[in-house]
Design a protein around this motif. Structure first.
Motif, PDB file in Angstrom:
ATOM      1  N   ILE A 191     -10.349  86.254  36.167  1.00 43.11           N
ATOM      2  CA  ILE A 191     -10.038  85.524  34.939  1.00 43.11           C
ATOM      3  C   ILE A 191     -11.328  85.338  34.133  1.00 43.11           C
ATOM      4  N   ASP A 192     -11.324  85.794  32.899  1.00 43.76           N
ATOM      5  CA  ASP A 192     -12.505  85.655  32.048  1.00 43.76           C
ATOM      6  C   ASP A 192     -12.249  84.802  30.807  1.00 43.76           C
ATOM      7  N   THR A 193     -10.993  84.624  30.419  1.00 43.02           N
ATOM      8  CA  THR A 193     -10.692  83.892  29.188  1.00 43.02           C
ATOM      9  C   THR A 193      -9.589  82.858  29.428  1.00 43.02           C
ATOM     10  N   ALA A 194      -9.446  81.961  28.465  1.00 42.95           N
ATOM     11  CA  ALA A 194      -8.396  80.953  28.550  1.00 42.95           C
ATOM     12  C   ALA A 194      -7.016  81.602  28.574  1.00 42.95           C
ATOM     13  N   LEU A 239     -14.482  76.566  27.047  1.00 41.19           N
ATOM     14  CA  LEU A 239     -15.814  75.994  26.929  1.00 41.19           C
ATOM     15  C   LEU A 239     -16.857  76.906  27.578  1.00 41.19           C
ATOM     16  N   ALA A 240     -16.492  77.542  28.686  1.00 40.10           N
ATOM     17  CA  ALA A 240     -17.420  78.466  29.343  1.00 40.10           C
ATOM     18  C   ALA A 240     -17.730  79.666  28.456  1.00 40.10           C
ATOM     19  N   GLU A 259     -19.817  77.828  25.237  1.00 39.00           N
ATOM     20  CA  GLU A 259     -21.079  77.179  25.597  1.00 39.00           C
ATOM     21  C   GLU A 259     -21.450  77.518  27.043  1.00 39.00           C
ATOM     22  N   PRO A 260     -21.800  78.762  27.321  1.00 38.09           N
ATOM     23  CA  PRO A 260     -22.063  79.192  28.702  1.00 38.09           C
ATOM     24  C   PRO A 260     -23.226  78.462  29.372  1.00 38.09           C
ATOM     25  N   GLU A 261     -24.224  78.045  28.599  1.00 35.01           N
ATOM     26  CA  GLU A 261     -25.351  77.349  29.208  1.00 35.01           C
ATOM     27  C   GLU A 261     -24.930  75.991  29.762  1.00 35.01           C
ATOM     28  N   LEU A 262     -23.873  75.422  29.187  1.00 34.39           N
ATOM     29  CA  LEU A 262     -23.373  74.135  29.648  1.00 34.39           C
ATOM     30  C   LEU A 262     -22.312  74.291  30.732  1.00 34.39           C
ATOM     31  N   MET A 268     -21.007  68.457  31.089  1.00 35.72           N
ATOM     32  CA  MET A 268     -19.875  69.343  30.831  1.00 35.72           C
ATOM     33  C   MET A 268     -18.566  68.557  30.801  1.00 35.72           C
ATOM     34  N   GLN A 269     -18.409  67.644  31.744  1.00 38.30           N
ATOM     35  CA  GLN A 269     -17.192  66.850  31.797  1.00 38.30           C
ATOM     36  C   GLN A 269     -17.049  65.963  30.561  1.00 38.30           C
ATOM     37  N   ARG A 270     -18.147  65.427  30.086  1.00 40.60           N
ATOM     38  CA  ARG A 270     -18.090  64.622  28.866  1.00 40.60           C
ATOM     39  C   ARG A 270     -17.670  65.474  27.671  1.00 40.60           C
TER      40      ARG A 270
END
Length: 296
Positions: free
Chosen positions: A47-50, A93-94, A97-100, A131-133
């Motif tokens: 799985i790579d996308t939503a 989100l991944a 914003e991959p760094e997060l 990340m959770q925030r």
């Protein structure tokens, strides 16, 4: 833990769940031969996308009941779809914003979703919280992957210490499972809370032994589990669930002292969704007063 559809309460009763469910996590006594875990790639691939995540939930033929009726498709049910959207946002989100929302895993030498990552530093823990925030800001609800994330990280330390003290093979098995989850970017849920019954009695003394999950058979490939769990936030939207004891156990509760990862679509599992006062509004055509309609 009832935050609208995103935290749907699912009670799963494992009625003589097949040995296949736990073959990788057999609970032999100390010194018994190891059972090497093996994992076939999921039919939907990595799985790579939503959108790929949502598609991975199709065709699982889970035995789910809502309002006393069988649910054919989690993602197509209006009451449940908002919770699917919330989990999908963890993938989105991944991407944005991959760094997060991703981290480098030393286990497979690649970046993985932070929800599947084993924390190795204080910086990892802080990034997890950030990340959770961010996801809370984006969804306004529960995104359901925290329990599985915490279960993997807690089990990582616990199995390592147990093996060091007793010569057991649990940590290596857990590592293989985490590697499988990371390679295919899967969602792991948690099943900890027990129905409990008479709370003045331990599990082995209950009139109904199925109020806690226990081992009912041991086979060459692993064990057979039976029992129930409640308040399994996000389990229906997961690919695996980690089943864990929910309280301190006595020596007489040995058959209840097991932690294992079970496929959500394993044969023998039944899910019953808990009711909430505003459940039916998601099915009403007016669109009035549905609250957080996209994410629950």
């Amino acid at each position: 833990a009832a935050l609208r559809a995103a935290t749907r309460t699912a009670s799963a009763r494992a009625a003589a769940t097949s040995a296949r469910c736990c073959r990788c996590y057999s609970a032999e006594p100390i010194g018994a031969p190891d059972v090497e875990p093996t994992y076939a790639p999921p039919s939907f691939g990595r799985i790579d996308t939503a959108d790929e995540y949502v598609k991975s939930l199709e065709g699982r033929d889970l035995e789910i009941y809502l309002f006393g009726e069988r649910v054919a498709d989690v993602a197509a049910e209006p009451v449940l779809r908002p919770s699917v959207n919330a989990v999908a946002e963890t993938y989105r989100l991944a991407e944005s914003e991959p760094e997060l929302a991703t981290a480098h895993s030393e286990l497979i030498d690649a970046r993985v979703n932070r929800f599947a990552h084993i924390c190795t530093s204080a910086k990892d823990v802080a990034a997890q919280n950030e990340m959770q925030r961010r996801l809370g800001q984006r969804t306004g609800t529960c995104f359901q992957r925290c329990v599985g994330q915490d279960a993997l990280n807690a089990s990582w330390a616990t199995t390592f210490r147990t093996d060091a003290a007793h010569g057991t093979p649990y940590h290596a098995r857990l590592r293989r499972f985490v590697e499988h989850v990371q390679r295919h970017n899967l969602v792991v849920g948690g099943a900890m809370t027990d129905p409990k019954g008479d709370r003045s009695k331990p599990p082995h003394a209950q009139d109904d032994p199925d109020l806690f999950v226990r081992v009912v058979d041991r086979r060459d490939g692993g064990v057979v589990l039976r029992g129930a769990k409640v308040h399994q936030t996000g389990t229906l939207n997961s690919h695996w669930m980690v089943v864990m004891p929910g309280q301190r156990l006595e020596a007489a509760d040995a058959e209840y002292a097991i932690s294992a990862a079970v496929p959500v679509d394993a044969p023998g599992l039944t899910y019953v969704l808990g009711r909430q006062s505003c459940d039916s509004r998601s099915r009403e055509p007016s669109g009035v007063d549905v609250g957080n309609s996209k994410y629950g």
